[in-house]
Design an enzyme around this catalytic site. Structure first.
Site, PDB file in Angstrom:
ATOM      1  CB  CYS A   2      -0.937  -0.018   1.233  1.00 49.53           C
ATOM      2  SG  CYS A   2      -1.942  -1.369   1.531  1.00 49.53           S
ATOM      3  NE  ARG A  27       4.156   1.677  -1.432  1.00 47.40           N
ATOM      4  CZ  ARG A  27       5.355   1.251  -1.278  1.00 47.40           C
ATOM      5  NH1 ARG A  27       6.208   1.210  -2.398  1.00 47.40           N
ATOM      6  NH2 ARG A  27       5.237   0.086  -0.453  1.00 47.40           N
ATOM      7  CD1 TRP A  75      -2.677  -3.935  -5.160  1.00 48.10           C
ATOM      8  CD2 TRP A  75      -1.761  -5.405  -3.335  1.00 48.10           C
ATOM      9  NE1 TRP A  75      -2.356  -5.228  -5.500  1.00 48.10           N
ATOM     10  CE2 TRP A  75      -2.007  -5.845  -4.531  1.00 48.10           C
ATOM     11  CE3 TRP A  75      -1.335  -5.827  -2.187  1.00 48.10           C
ATOM     12  CZ2 TRP A  75      -1.738  -7.213  -4.589  1.00 48.10           C
ATOM     13  CZ3 TRP A  75      -0.903  -7.281  -2.145  1.00 48.10           C
ATOM     14  CH2 TRP A  75      -1.041  -8.000  -3.549  1.00 48.10           C
ATOM     15  CG  ASN A 101       2.531  -1.705   3.075  1.00 46.22           C
ATOM     16  OD1 ASN A 101       2.153  -2.535   2.528  1.00 46.22           O
ATOM     17  ND2 ASN A 101       3.902  -1.116   2.575  1.00 46.22           N
ATOM     18  N   GLY A 102       1.210  -4.213   4.892  1.00 47.22           N
ATOM     19  CA  GLY A 102       1.845  -5.352   5.229  1.00 47.22           C
ATOM     20  C   GLY A 102       0.886  -6.118   5.709  1.00 47.22           C
ATOM     21  CD  GLU A 484       7.328 -15.742 -17.981  1.00 50.48           C
ATOM     22  OE1 GLU A 484       6.230 -16.178 -18.743  1.00 50.48           O
ATOM     23  OE2 GLU A 484       7.219 -14.732 -17.513  1.00 50.48           O
ATOM     24  CE  LYS A 488       7.680 -11.319 -18.752  1.00 53.02           C
ATOM     25  NZ  LYS A 488       6.777 -12.477 -18.660  1.00 53.02           N
ATOM     26  CD  GLU A 491       5.560  -9.768 -22.295  1.00 49.05           C
ATOM     27  OE1 GLU A 491       4.315  -9.344 -22.213  1.00 49.05           O
ATOM     28  OE2 GLU A 491       5.879 -10.595 -21.368  1.00 49.05           O
ATOM     29  CG  HIS A 507      11.310 -35.424 -31.948  1.00 48.61           C
ATOM     30  ND1 HIS A 507      11.476 -36.637 -32.228  1.00 48.61           N
ATOM     31  CD2 HIS A 507      11.728 -35.417 -30.595  1.00 48.61           C
ATOM     32  CE1 HIS A 507      11.885 -37.365 -31.603  1.00 48.61           C
ATOM     33  NE2 HIS A 507      12.136 -36.774 -30.400  1.00 48.61           N
ATOM     34  CE  LYS A 610       0.737  -6.190 -14.960  1.00 48.78           C
ATOM     35  NZ  LYS A 610       1.812  -6.967 -15.409  1.00 48.78           N
TER      36      LYS A 610
HETATM   37  C1  F6R Z   1       3.205 -11.753 -20.042  1.00 44.48           C
HETATM   38  C2  F6R Z   1       1.987 -11.407 -19.385  1.00 44.48           C
HETATM   39  C3  F6R Z   1       0.841 -11.830 -19.724  1.00 44.48           C
HETATM   40  C4  F6R Z   1       0.063 -12.247 -18.576  1.00 44.48           C
HETATM   41  C5  F6R Z   1      -1.323 -12.741 -19.345  1.00 44.48           C
HETATM   42  C6  F6R Z   1      -2.468 -13.009 -17.974  1.00 44.48           C
HETATM   43  O1  F6R Z   1       4.509 -11.087 -19.407  1.00 44.48           O
HETATM   44  O2  F6R Z   1       2.185 -10.518 -18.540  1.00 44.48           O
HETATM   45  O3  F6R Z   1       1.028 -13.016 -20.545  1.00 44.48           O
HETATM   46  O4  F6R Z   1       0.483 -13.202 -17.907  1.00 44.48           O
HETATM   47  O5  F6R Z   1      -2.060 -11.952 -20.038  1.00 44.48           O
HETATM   48  O6  F6R Z   1      -2.803 -12.094 -17.262  1.00 44.48           O
HETATM   49  P1  F6R Z   1      -3.314 -12.335 -15.758  1.00 44.48           P
HETATM   50  O7  F6R Z   1      -2.274 -12.802 -14.895  1.00 44.48           O
HETATM   51  O8  F6R Z   1      -3.588 -10.947 -15.384  1.00 44.48           O
HETATM   52  O9  F6R Z   1      -4.252 -13.208 -15.773  1.00 44.48           O
END
Ligand code: F6R
Length: 615
Positions: A2, A27, A75, A101-102, A484, A488, A491, A507, A610
Site C-alpha cells: 500500500c 502502490r 492494495w 502496509n503489510g 517464459e 518475455k 513481448e 524432432h 496489462k
Molecule cells: C506476460 C504477461 C501476460 C499475462 C497474461 C495473464 O508478461 O504479463 O502473458 O501473464 O495476460 O494475465 P493475468 O495473470 O492478469 O491473468
C-alpha cells in the site's frame, strides 16, 4: 503493498497528504483514505476505488483544516476493497487513526482478545486491531510513540504503521518491520511515506529507518527508537531523484523495480501461511479438507505467463500429491468440452484477476460442478470473487505490462497449494512439508544473489540487440522457464523467440540452428534428476556442433556444462522443483535489457495491455 503518507508542519496536512498519495497510487488503488487532526479532534474520510473517489468525497464533505495528518492508498490483503476496509482505521472513541502496509499474522488472536475486552471492530482488516491496541496502550502511557512500541512488540508479520492521536495533535508516529517507510525532514515540517516520491516536492532530505524501529515526527525534528525503546542512530541522506524517478524507486522502468522487488514479494507470499509447527494454514482456501481429499483430478487454467506458472505447478502437484494434473490455456479450455465434475479441482491463476479468458474458463468449470481455487494478485477482483476459494499472491501491484514478480509469487502460491493438497491427503509427511517450506523461505535470498550478478547478462543482452531470433531450451520444470524466457523476449524486444522442450529439438527445431544463433539453455540440477542433466548437456553439444552461440543457465558447481557454454550464467543451488524461481530471473533481466537496447518502451510494449478483459 500500500502507499502511506504522514505529515506534520505548517501547511494544510490534507493537501500535502493527498498530493503524496497521488504519487504513491501506483502502490495500490483499490481504496484510499485520510485523517487530519484539527480543533482538538480527529476528522477522517475514506472511499473504495481510486483516489479520485476520495477527492470527490472531500469536495462533497470537506474536512476541517489541520496541519497534522496521515493518508493511505490501499492494495488489499485482508478483506475486500470496500469503504469499511479502507484505511485509516480508528478506535471506538475516534481518537486514534492508523494506516498500515503489510500483514499482521497474529491479528485473529489479537482481535479475539480485543472483542473479549469489549472493543467493537467494524472491518475485516488486520489493521483495525492496531488502532484499538494503540488506544488501549495510549490510555495507560499518554505517549503515542511509547504506545506504538508497546503494540509493535505484540505484532507478528511484516508491517509499516503510521498513526496519529487527537490528544497529541503535533505528532505523527511510524513503525517499521520488513516493510518500507522513509522519513523526510523539511524546515519546520516532517514527512513519513512508503517511498520518497510522496514528499520529494517538499524536501530532498531523508532519514533511513531500520528494521523494528519507531519514529516520532514533530515540526522540529524526528526521534527514532527501537521497538525496545532504545534510542537509534538517525542516518540521513539526500535524495537526488526527480519526482518521476522517485515513483519508480530510482529505476528507469517499473519493470526493473518489479524485478528487484522479487525477493520481498516471494517472502511476502509465504507470510502468514505457516503455523508455529511448520504446518501450512491456508485460511483463505475455503474448500474443506474433506472436499480436497475427494478430488481425483486437478485442472489448471491460465494465460500467458500465468499459464507457464501453471505448467510448473503440474510437476509439483503430481510429484507431491500423485493427483493427475492437467494444465490448459484458459482461452482453449471451454471450447473443447473438458471432462469436469465435482471431484475436479480447477485452479485459475491470474495476476490481474480480470483476464476474460480465465474468467470464462472458471465460469465454465463451476457450471460443470467443479470447485475453483483462484491464485490471484489483486484482492477483490472478479476472478477471486467468482471462485470458491482464493489464495492471494502478495506481489504488490504490478505496473509494468510484462509480468515478473507476479510470476514468481504465482509459483510460490502453486507450491503452497501442492503442499497443502499433500498435507490434507496425507501424501506428504509433516517433516517433508517443513523441509520444502524451509527451502522456499530461503529462495528470496537466492533470488537476491541472482540479482546481484546480472551485469554480464545485461552486457550479453546489449551485444545481441541486432539479432532476429533467440531460442530457449529447457527440460522438466526448465521447459516452462524456457517458454517464459521466450515470451518475455517477444513481448519486450519484439524479436522472434521460441521456447522448446530440449528433447524435442531433434524432432524438428534443430533445423533452425544456424551459425551464431543465440540459444539459451536452462540446465536442470546435476543432483536429483541427473539423467535429465546429462541429456541436456548432450543437447547443448548438439547445438554447439552446429555453430549456435550457447547461453547456458546452470547451477553453481555444475562443471559439466563449462566446456560447451559460450556464456555461462550461474544460479544458486535449489531443489529441482524450485529451480524456476531462480532460473527465470536472468531471463527477465535479459529481455528487459535487450528491449532497452533496441529502444523499446519497456513498461508498455506495443499492442499489449496489462489486463486483457476481452476474449
Ligand atoms: C506476460 C504477461 C501476460 C499475462 C497474461 C495473464 O508478461 O504479463 O502473458 O501473464 O495476460 O494475465 P493475468 O495473470 O492478469 O491473468
Amino acid at each position: 503493498m500500500c502507499g502511506i503518507v504522514g505529515y506534520v508542519g505548517s501547511q494544510s496536512a490534507l493537501e500535502v497528504v493527498m498530493a503524496g498519495l497521488k504519487r504513491l497510487e501506483y502502490r495500490g488503488y483499490d481504496s484510499a483514505g485520510v485523517a487530519v487532526l484539527a480543533d482538538g479532534g480527529m476528522a477522517a474520510a475514506k472511499r473504495a476505488g481510486k483516489l479520485v473517489n476520495l477527492e470527490k468525497e472531500l469536495v462533497d464533505r470537506p474536512l476541517p483544516t489541520g496541519s497534522t495528518g496521515i493518508g493511505h492508498t490501499r492494495w488489499a490483503t485482508h478483506g475486500a476493497p470496500n469503504d469499511a476496509n479502507a484505511h485509516p482505521h480508528l478506535d471506538n472513541a475516534g481518537r486514534v487513526a492508523v494506516v498500515h502496509n503489510g500483514i499482521i499474522e497474529n491479528f485473529a488472536m489479537l482481535r479475539d482478545e480485543l472483542q473479549e475486552r469489549g472493543h467493537e471492530l467494524s472491518s475485516e482488516t488486520d489493521t483495525e486491531v492496531v488502532a484499538h491496541l494503540l488506544a488501549e496502550a495510549f490510555s495507560s502511557c499518554a505517549d503515542l510513540a511509547e504506545a506504538m512500541r508497546l503494540v509493535c512488540r505484540r505484532l507478528e508479520g511484516a508491517f509499516t504503521l503510521v498513526a496519529v492521536h487527537a490528544d497529541e495533535p503535533d505528532v505523527v508516529v511510524g513503525a517499521r518491520r520488513n516493510s518500507p517507510l522513509v522519513v523526510g525532514v523539511g524546515e519546520g515540517e516532517a514527512f513519513l511515506a512508503s517511498d520518497v516520491a510522496a514528499f520529494i516536492a517538499h524536501t530532498r532530505s531523508a532519514v533511513e529507518l531500520g528494521q523494528d524501529q519507531v519514529v516520532e515526527l514533530r515540526r522540529d525534528g524526528v526521534t527514532v527508537t527501537g521497538f525496545d525503546g532504545r534510542p537509534a542512530e538517525v542516518r540521513s541522506y539526500n535524495v537526488d531523484w526527480d519526482a518521476a524517478a522517485a515513483e519508480k524507486g530510482g529505476y528507469d522502468y517499473f519493470m526493473l523495480k518489479e524485478i528487484a522487488e522479487q525477493p520481498r514479494a516471494v517472502a511476502d507470499t509465504l507470510l502468514g501461511r505457516i503455523d508455529a509447527n511448520g504446518s501450512l494454514t491456508l485460511d483463505e482456501v475455503r474448500i474443506s479438507a474433506s472436499e480436497l481429499r475427494e478430488m481425483d483430478k486437478v485442472v489448471i487454467v491460465a494465460c500467458g505467463t500465468a499459464f507457464h506458472a501453471g505448467m510448473i505447478a503440474k510437476y509439483a502437484i503430481e510429484h507431491w500429491t500423485r493427483i493427475p494434473c492437467e494444465v490448459e490455456l484458459a482461452s482453449e479450455f471451454r471450447y473443447r468440452d473438458p471432462i469436469l465434475d465435482a471431484q475436479t479441482l480447477v485452479i485459475a491463476i491470474s495476476q490481474s484477476g480480470e483476464t476474460m479468458d480465465t474468467l470464462m474458463a472458471l465460469r465454465h468449470a463451476r457450471e460443470q460442478g467443479s470447485n475453483v481455487l483462484a491464485i490471484c494478485n489483486t484482492n477483490g477482483s472478479t476472478i477471486p470473487r467468482e471462485s470458491d476459494a482464493v489464495l492471494y499472491t502478495h506481489a504488490g501491484p504490478e505496473v509494468a505490462v510484462a509480468s515478473t514478480k507476479a510470476f514468481l509469487t504465482q509459483l510460490v502460491a502453486c507450491y503452497l497449494v501442492a503442499l497443502y493438497l499433500g498435507q490434507v491427503r496425507g501424501t506428504k509427511w509433516g517433516d517433508e512439508i517443513r523441509a520444502v517450506i524451509r527451502d522456499l523461505s530461503q529462495i528470496g535470498g537466492a533470488v537476491e544473489r541472482v540479482l546481484e550478478t546480472m551485469e554480464p547478462v545485461r552486457e550479453l543482452a546489449r551485444s545481441l540487440a541486432d539479432k532476429n531470433t533467440v531460442l530457449f531450451l529447457g527440460r522438466h520444470v526448465g521447459y516452462p522457464v524456457a517458454l517464459e524466457g521466450a515470451l518475455k523476449l517477444k513481448e519486450l524486444a519484439y524479436m522472434h523467440a521460441e521456447g522448446f522442450a530440449a528433447g524435442e529439438l531433434k524432432h524438428g527445431p534443430i533445423a533452425l540452428i544456424d551459425e551464431d544463433l543465440p540459444v539459451v539453455v536452462v540446465v536442470p540440477s546435476p543432483r536429483g534428476r541427473s539423467v535429465l542433466h546429462d541429456k541436456i548437456v548432450s543437447n547443448i553439444q548438439e547445438i554447439r556442433a552446429r555453430g549456435a552461440r550457447t547461453i547456458v543457465i546452470a547451477e553453481e558447481g555444475d562443471e559439466a556444462v563449462v566446456p560447451y557454454a559460450d556464456h555461462l550464467v550461474r544460479i544458486p543451488v535449489t531443489p529441482t522443483l524450485l529451480q524456476p524461481l531462480v532460473a527465470t530471473v536472468p531471463l527477465q533481466v535479459f529481455a528487459c535489457e535487450l528491449a532497452t537496447a533496441r529502444g523499446n518502451e519497456v513498461d508498455q510494449p506495443r499492442n499489449l495491455a496489462k489486463s486483457v478483459t476481452v476474449e
